[in-house]
Structure formats: structure tokens, C-alpha cells
Design a protein around this motif. Structure first.
Motif, mmCIF file in Angstrom:
data_model
loop_
_atom_site.group_PDB
_atom_site.id
_atom_site.type_symbol
_atom_site.label_atom_id
_atom_site.label_comp_id
_atom_site.label_asym_id
_atom_site.label_seq_id
_atom_site.Cartn_x
_atom_site.Cartn_y
_atom_site.Cartn_z
ATOM 1 N N GLY A 128 0.796 -1.220 0.000
ATOM 2 C CA GLY A 128 0.000 0.000 0.000
ATOM 3 C C GLY A 128 0.828 1.269 0.000
ATOM 4 N N PHE A 129 2.121 1.156 -0.219
ATOM 5 C CA PHE A 129 3.024 2.316 -0.150
ATOM 6 C C PHE A 129 3.553 2.687 -1.531
ATOM 7 C CE2 PHE A 129 6.328 4.830 2.075
ATOM 8 C CZ PHE A 129 5.544 5.366 3.066
ATOM 9 N N GLU A 130 2.683 2.587 -2.540
ATOM 10 C CA GLU A 130 3.071 2.918 -3.898
ATOM 11 C C GLU A 130 3.090 4.432 -4.077
ATOM 12 O OE1 GLU A 130 0.450 0.952 -3.128
ATOM 13 O OE2 GLU A 130 1.126 -1.034 -3.701
ATOM 14 N N GLU A 131 3.527 4.858 -5.258
ATOM 15 C CA GLU A 131 3.532 6.282 -5.601
ATOM 16 C C GLU A 131 2.121 6.833 -5.503
ATOM 17 O OE1 GLU A 131 4.560 9.252 -5.702
ATOM 18 O OE2 GLU A 131 5.962 9.262 -7.361
ATOM 19 N N ILE A 132 2.017 8.124 -5.222
ATOM 20 C CA ILE A 132 0.704 8.761 -5.177
ATOM 21 C C ILE A 132 0.456 9.522 -6.476
ATOM 22 C CG2 ILE A 132 0.499 8.875 -2.683
ATOM 23 C CD1 ILE A 132 1.481 11.727 -2.777
ATOM 24 N N SER A 133 -0.793 9.738 -6.758
ATOM 25 C CA SER A 133 -1.212 10.358 -8.012
ATOM 26 C C SER A 133 -0.771 11.815 -8.137
ATOM 27 C CB SER A 133 -2.731 10.285 -8.130
ATOM 28 O OG SER A 133 -3.186 11.009 -9.240
ATOM 29 N N LYS A 134 -0.460 12.216 -9.364
ATOM 30 C CA LYS A 134 -0.153 13.611 -9.660
ATOM 31 C C LYS A 134 -1.352 14.511 -9.392
ATOM 32 C CE LYS A 134 3.084 12.498 -13.346
ATOM 33 N NZ LYS A 134 3.354 12.576 -14.782
ATOM 34 N N LYS A 135 -2.525 13.924 -9.373
ATOM 35 C CA LYS A 135 -3.760 14.695 -9.160
ATOM 36 C C LYS A 135 -3.726 15.420 -7.822
ATOM 37 C CE LYS A 135 -5.858 12.721 -12.737
ATOM 38 N NZ LYS A 135 -6.146 13.349 -13.962
ATOM 39 N N LEU A 136 -2.986 14.893 -6.848
ATOM 40 C CA LEU A 136 -2.914 15.519 -5.533
ATOM 41 C C LEU A 136 -2.235 16.885 -5.612
ATOM 42 C CD1 LEU A 136 -3.666 15.060 -2.589
ATOM 43 C CD2 LEU A 136 -1.463 13.981 -2.247
ATOM 44 N N PHE A 190 -4.557 20.417 -6.669
ATOM 45 C CA PHE A 190 -5.378 21.162 -5.715
ATOM 46 C C PHE A 190 -6.710 21.587 -6.317
ATOM 47 C CE2 PHE A 190 -0.943 21.779 -4.654
ATOM 48 C CZ PHE A 190 -0.921 21.162 -3.426
ATOM 49 N N ASN A 191 -7.317 20.702 -7.086
ATOM 50 C CA ASN A 191 -8.629 20.948 -7.666
ATOM 51 C C ASN A 191 -9.663 20.323 -6.731
ATOM 52 O OD1 ASN A 191 -10.979 21.143 -9.087
ATOM 53 N ND2 ASN A 191 -10.166 20.284 -10.987
ATOM 54 N N TYR A 192 -10.148 21.118 -5.811
ATOM 55 C CA TYR A 192 -11.042 20.620 -4.781
ATOM 56 C C TYR A 192 -12.391 20.144 -5.330
ATOM 57 C CZ TYR A 192 -7.526 22.944 -1.992
ATOM 58 O OH TYR A 192 -6.335 23.338 -1.449
ATOM 59 N N PHE A 193 -12.677 20.467 -6.586
ATOM 60 C CA PHE A 193 -13.935 20.051 -7.202
ATOM 61 C C PHE A 193 -13.774 18.774 -8.018
ATOM 62 C CE2 PHE A 193 -14.105 24.674 -6.707
ATOM 63 C CZ PHE A 193 -15.174 24.747 -5.820
ATOM 64 N N SER A 194 -12.582 18.200 -7.978
ATOM 65 C CA SER A 194 -12.299 16.993 -8.751
ATOM 66 C C SER A 194 -12.356 15.761 -7.853
ATOM 67 C CB SER A 194 -10.915 17.099 -9.389
ATOM 68 O OG SER A 194 -10.485 15.844 -9.842
ATOM 69 N N LEU A 195 -13.100 14.769 -8.273
ATOM 70 C CA LEU A 195 -13.162 13.508 -7.537
ATOM 71 C C LEU A 195 -11.778 12.845 -7.491
ATOM 72 C CD1 LEU A 195 -14.857 11.407 -6.039
ATOM 73 C CD2 LEU A 195 -15.408 10.393 -8.247
ATOM 74 N N ASP A 196 -11.009 12.974 -8.574
ATOM 75 C CA ASP A 196 -9.655 12.394 -8.617
ATOM 76 C C ASP A 196 -8.759 12.994 -7.541
ATOM 77 O OD1 ASP A 196 -10.229 10.672 -10.699
ATOM 78 O OD2 ASP A 196 -9.558 12.076 -12.236
ATOM 79 N N TYR A 197 -8.901 14.287 -7.289
ATOM 80 C CA TYR A 197 -8.118 14.932 -6.229
ATOM 81 C C TYR A 197 -8.439 14.289 -4.882
ATOM 82 C CZ TYR A 197 -6.760 18.176 -2.591
ATOM 83 O OH TYR A 197 -6.221 18.712 -1.452
ATOM 84 N N TRP A 198 -9.717 14.117 -4.582
ATOM 85 C CA TRP A 198 -10.113 13.563 -3.293
ATOM 86 C C TRP A 198 -9.695 12.109 -3.149
ATOM 87 C CZ3 TRP A 198 -10.867 16.807 0.385
ATOM 88 C CH2 TRP A 198 -11.272 18.101 0.080
ATOM 89 N N LYS A 199 -9.747 11.353 -4.235
ATOM 90 C CA LYS A 199 -9.263 9.971 -4.203
ATOM 91 C C LYS A 199 -7.764 9.944 -3.901
ATOM 92 C CE LYS A 199 -12.593 7.883 -7.389
ATOM 93 N NZ LYS A 199 -12.760 7.276 -8.733
ATOM 94 N N ALA A 200 -7.030 10.847 -4.538
ATOM 95 C CA ALA A 200 -5.578 10.917 -4.312
ATOM 96 C C ALA A 200 -5.277 11.325 -2.877
ATOM 97 C CB ALA A 200 -4.937 11.891 -5.303
ATOM 98 N N LEU A 201 -6.061 12.242 -2.341
ATOM 99 C CA LEU A 201 -5.849 12.685 -0.962
ATOM 100 C C LEU A 201 -6.117 11.549 0.018
ATOM 101 C CD1 LEU A 201 -5.166 14.963 0.993
ATOM 102 C CD2 LEU A 201 -7.589 15.593 0.976
ATOM 103 N N ILE A 202 -7.174 10.804 -0.197
ATOM 104 C CA ILE A 202 -7.491 9.655 0.664
ATOM 105 C C ILE A 202 -6.373 8.612 0.580
ATOM 106 C CG2 ILE A 202 -9.057 7.678 0.944
ATOM 107 C CD1 ILE A 202 -11.329 9.691 0.117
#
Length: 166
Positions: free
Chosen positions: A84-92, A95-107
Motif C-alpha cells: 500500500g506504499f506505492e507512488e501517489i497520483s499527480k492529481k494531488l 489542488f482541484n477541490y472540485f475533482s473527484l480524482d483529487y479527493w481519491k488521491a488525498l485519501i
């Protein structure tokens, strides 16, 4: 040499990976020839302090694991793979708080941060080598230092870059 009784974390970014243009994410490629040389060079640096190193942790992704294995050979320790310690998404970083991809990356990042917190709990007052990915390392260092997510992007980490945090 460091002061005993202090938790020390060496964040290491993996060596250069093989580049395949247009490959889908996530990229779980091995080290390139240059990356293998980088891993051997960084391993030589850790060999100089091998008596101080208590534990090596690594991302399960090939490029990080291969880098950690080289370091492990030089210090006589087997790297522990962190599921579970893989790279994290560039979407993070967008900082597009209206993007579902951002929130998935943050989680996803917060899950990785919990893994890191457990590492610190288990290894208090030890010297830890953590081999992972540039973006993930930057975000963890920033969290460790109490920085905002946005300020974490100010760090730069080239392949096999070492960042020491006490």
C-alpha cells in the motif's frame, strides 16, 4: 554519526526507471541501466554508516524495491516491503477541490501517511531508511514538518536523492 535516542529517517527516492512512452499509469517499471548505477552509488553512501542503520522499508514498486535491495546488500539488512506504499497520483498536486480524482488521491495519501506513522511508532529512536517515490517522500516530509500540501511541492528530489529528517 547522530545522537542516540533520536528517530532518524533517511528518505530515499528510487533510481531512474525504464521509460516507455505512452505507458498507462501506474508505471511499475524496473530500474534503467542508469537507475541501477544510481542505486549502487547511493548504496555505497549507506555502506559508510551501515552500523547505524536499524531498518530499511520500501515501496513494493519494482524501481523502489530494486533500489532498496542494493542499499540492503551494502548494509547487511533485508528491506521490508510496505504494502500500500506505492507512488501517489499527480492529481494531488493539482489542488482541484472540485475533482473527484483529487479527493481519491488525498485519501490514498492519508492511508500511506498512516503506514508511515506506524513505522515511526514501531521504530522510535532508530535509524530508518525509507525507499519510495519523489512525490510520496515530499508529501511525507511535509507532513512530518507540519507543512501544507501545497508547500510540499517546493521540495525537489532527483533519482536516488537522500533527505535526512530527525
Amino acid at each position: 554519526m547522530y545522537e542516540r535516542g533520536t528517530t532518524v529517517v533517511y528518505f530515499v527516492r528510487h533510481g531512474e526507471r525504464i521509460h516507455i512512452p505512452g505507458a498507462p499509469e501506474p508505471h511499475d517499471f524496473s530500474l534503467s541501466e542508469k537507475g541501477k548505477k544510481q542505486a549502487k552509488e547511493v548504496a555505497k553512501k549507506f555502506a559508510k554508516i551501515k552500523e547505524e542503520i536499524d531498518v530499511i522499508y520500501t515501496s513494493p514498486m519494482k524501481r523502489a524495491y530494486e533500489t532498496a535491495v542494493e542499499i540492503g546488500k551494502s548494509v547487511g539488512k533485508k528491506p521490508i516491503i510496505l504494502k500500500g506504499f506505492e507512488e501517489i497520483s499527480k492529481k494531488l498536486e493539482k489542488f482541484n477541490y472540485f475533482s473527484l480524482d483529487y479527493w481519491k488521491a488525498l485519501i490514498a495519501f492519508r492511508k500511506k501517511a498512516k503506514i508511515f506513522d506506524k513505522i515511526l511508532e514501531r521504530n522510535g529512536e532508530k535509524v530508518i531508511v525509507l525507499v519510495a517515490h519523489g512525490r510520496l517522500n515530499r508529501m511525507l516530509i511535509g507532513k512530518f514538518l507540519g507543512l501544507s500540501y501545497k508547500n510540499c511541492n517546493r521540495f525537489d528530489a532527483h533519482n536516488c536523492h537522500i533527505t535526512l529528517v530527525r
